[in-house]
Scaffold this active site. Structure first.
Site, PDB file in Angstrom:
ATOM      1  N   ASP A  46       0.842  -1.191   0.000  1.00 23.44           N
ATOM      2  CA  ASP A  46       0.000   0.000   0.000  1.00 23.44           C
ATOM      3  C   ASP A  46       0.879   1.242   0.000  1.00 23.44           C
ATOM      4  O   ASP A  46       1.779   1.379   0.827  1.00 23.44           O
ATOM      5  CB  ASP A  46      -0.900   0.021   1.232  1.00 23.44           C
ATOM      6  CG  ASP A  46      -1.785   1.253   1.272  1.00 23.44           C
ATOM      7  OD1 ASP A  46      -2.895   1.202   0.707  1.00 23.44           O
ATOM      8  OD2 ASP A  46      -1.360   2.276   1.870  1.00 23.44           O
ATOM      9  N   TYR A  51       3.108  10.205  -0.651  1.00 20.85           N
ATOM     10  CA  TYR A  51       4.177   9.743   0.243  1.00 20.85           C
ATOM     11  C   TYR A  51       5.531   9.989  -0.408  1.00 20.85           C
ATOM     12  O   TYR A  51       5.752   9.573  -1.539  1.00 20.85           O
ATOM     13  CB  TYR A  51       4.037   8.245   0.527  1.00 20.85           C
ATOM     14  CG  TYR A  51       2.783   7.797   1.213  1.00 20.85           C
ATOM     15  CD1 TYR A  51       1.912   8.684   1.837  1.00 20.85           C
ATOM     16  CD2 TYR A  51       2.438   6.444   1.228  1.00 20.85           C
ATOM     17  CE1 TYR A  51       0.749   8.241   2.449  1.00 20.85           C
ATOM     18  CE2 TYR A  51       1.283   5.987   1.842  1.00 20.85           C
ATOM     19  CZ  TYR A  51       0.444   6.898   2.441  1.00 20.85           C
ATOM     20  OH  TYR A  51      -0.705   6.448   3.036  1.00 20.85           O
ATOM     21  N   HIS A 121      -8.061   9.209  -1.940  1.00 19.46           N
ATOM     22  CA  HIS A 121      -7.383   9.241  -0.636  1.00 19.46           C
ATOM     23  C   HIS A 121      -8.220   9.950   0.433  1.00 19.46           C
ATOM     24  O   HIS A 121      -8.384   9.455   1.540  1.00 19.46           O
ATOM     25  CB  HIS A 121      -6.026   9.932  -0.797  1.00 19.46           C
ATOM     26  CG  HIS A 121      -5.044   9.628   0.277  1.00 19.46           C
ATOM     27  ND1 HIS A 121      -3.702   9.905   0.176  1.00 19.46           N
ATOM     28  CD2 HIS A 121      -5.191   9.061   1.498  1.00 19.46           C
ATOM     29  CE1 HIS A 121      -3.071   9.521   1.270  1.00 19.46           C
ATOM     30  NE2 HIS A 121      -3.962   9.020   2.089  1.00 19.46           N
ATOM     31  N   ASN A 152     -10.918   7.178   3.873  1.00 23.02           N
ATOM     32  CA  ASN A 152     -11.338   8.310   4.714  1.00 23.02           C
ATOM     33  C   ASN A 152     -12.671   8.914   4.263  1.00 23.02           C
ATOM     34  O   ASN A 152     -12.898  10.120   4.427  1.00 23.02           O
ATOM     35  CB  ASN A 152     -10.252   9.397   4.725  1.00 23.02           C
ATOM     36  CG  ASN A 152      -8.949   8.911   5.301  1.00 23.02           C
ATOM     37  OD1 ASN A 152      -8.866   8.554   6.475  1.00 23.02           O
ATOM     38  ND2 ASN A 152      -7.897   8.880   4.476  1.00 23.02           N
ATOM     39  N   LEU A 209      -1.616  -0.292  13.884  1.00 18.61           N
ATOM     40  CA  LEU A 209      -0.894  -0.395  15.158  1.00 18.61           C
ATOM     41  C   LEU A 209      -0.849   0.940  15.891  1.00 18.61           C
ATOM     42  O   LEU A 209      -0.012   1.145  16.771  1.00 18.61           O
ATOM     43  CB  LEU A 209       0.528  -0.929  14.918  1.00 18.61           C
ATOM     44  CG  LEU A 209       0.585  -2.369  14.395  1.00 18.61           C
ATOM     45  CD1 LEU A 209       2.016  -2.764  14.053  1.00 18.61           C
ATOM     46  CD2 LEU A 209      -0.008  -3.344  15.417  1.00 18.61           C
TER      47      LEU A 209
END
Length: 317
Positions: A46, A51, A121, A152, A209
């Site tokens: 992903d 990024y 996104h 989102n 996490l």
């Protein structure tokens, strides 16, 4: 293996997050992490076109470039790649023209003929949703994208996207990427999962996490002195309620000879509609925990125990 929604994508039940590539993991380290992930059975990566634009000196697209160079050097045609559009500094938003240009730029950086899973996104209220849906549908029709997904988005907007896609006769989304983990549950479970169940969508959660909190490394709300740039985000969960979750994860994990992180990922995989949680690794040494989390099966009692200890923690309120 697990299927992504109604698509033909059958993937390893954990996705390797590429947000650290070009940020806390340089090119060589990223290659080593990717090699270790695939050697352990992983095949789902992903990333996003933005990024890692937030890093000084970066301009966006660094992660896709690294993934693309790795794919080319390893000649991996069997790896599923997901990427996203709307946040790149040069391709901001979800206008039809921008979606097309951003997809073409991502394809060039990744060095692939088609994007396996392409996410919107973040929702873009400045653009009519019909324009965005039509643009994604055209990418599928033109063979540049294999499957559409959203990240989102609220439940209401997901429903609206699907209704528009059906009216236009274009591809529906097959996956949703929400922020979801043991310390961030309520909105997803109350609104997103019911929509996913209704329309056969899979969840591919990010922050699986909780910025590292669910590894057990951060047991104080004071992040001072921590080397990781994500420590502040993790430390905020180290409340009494959050630490009870860590203690329970540790107890359950010990019964399986598994780490806290692997146990947290196993809990997430056990939730309705979740196909493959996303987790990143900035070192090769972190990869085995992710792979273990994709294979660990918790009992119903263990899942229930974690459900109870994590209900309505302050971080979720």
């Amino acid at each position: 293996m697990t299927r992504i929604g109604t698509s033909d994508l059958n993937v390893f039940p954990l996705s390797l997050g590429g947000n650290v590539f070009g940020w806390t993991a340089d090119r060589d380290t990223s290659f080593a992490v990717l090699d270790a992930f695939v050697a352990g059975g992983g095949d789902f990566i992903d990333t996003a076109d933005s990024y890692s634009s937030w890093v000084p000196g970066n301009s966006g697209g660094e992660s896709e470039t690294i993934v693309g160079e790795w794919l080319a050097s390893r000649k991996r045609a069997d790896v599923v790649v997901a990427t996203k559009v709307s946040q790149h500094p040069d391709f901001s938003g979800l206008s039809g023209a921008n979606v097309r240009k951003a997809a073409e730029a991502s394809l060039s950086r990744l060095g692939v003929d088609a994007i396996d899973l392409y996410y919107a996104h973040f929702d873009d209220a400045s653009v009519p949703l019909e324009e965005t849906v039509e643009a994604f549908g055209q990418l599928v029709a033109d063979g540049l994208v294999r499957n559409v997904a959203v990240s989102n988005y609220t439940a209401e907007r997901i429903r609206e996207w699907i209704a528009i896609a059906d009216r236009l006769g274009v591809a529906r989304p097959v996956a949703v990427q929400p922020h979801y983990n043991l310390v961030h549950r309520n909105t997803v479970e109350e609104t997103i999962i019911p929509v996913a169940q209704e329309f056969g969508l899979s969840l591919v959660p990010y922050y699986s996490l909780a910025s590292g909190f669910l590894t057990g490394k951060y047991r104080s709300t004071d992040a001072a002195g921590q080397a990781s740039p994500r420590a502040q985000g993790a430390a905020k969960y180290a409340t009494d309620a959050g630490l009870r979750i860590i203690d329970t994860l540790e107890e359950i994990g010990q019964a399986h000879d598994a780490s806290i992180a692997a146990t947290a990922l196993a809990w997430l995989r056990a939730q309705p509609t979740v196909a493959a949680p996303i987790a990143s690794a900035r070192t090769v040494e972190q990869v085995p925990d992710l792979l273990a989390g994709a294979r660990l099966e918790l009992s119903d009692d263990e899942v229930g125990q974690l459900n109870r200890v994590s209900e309505w923690t302050p971080a979720q309120a």
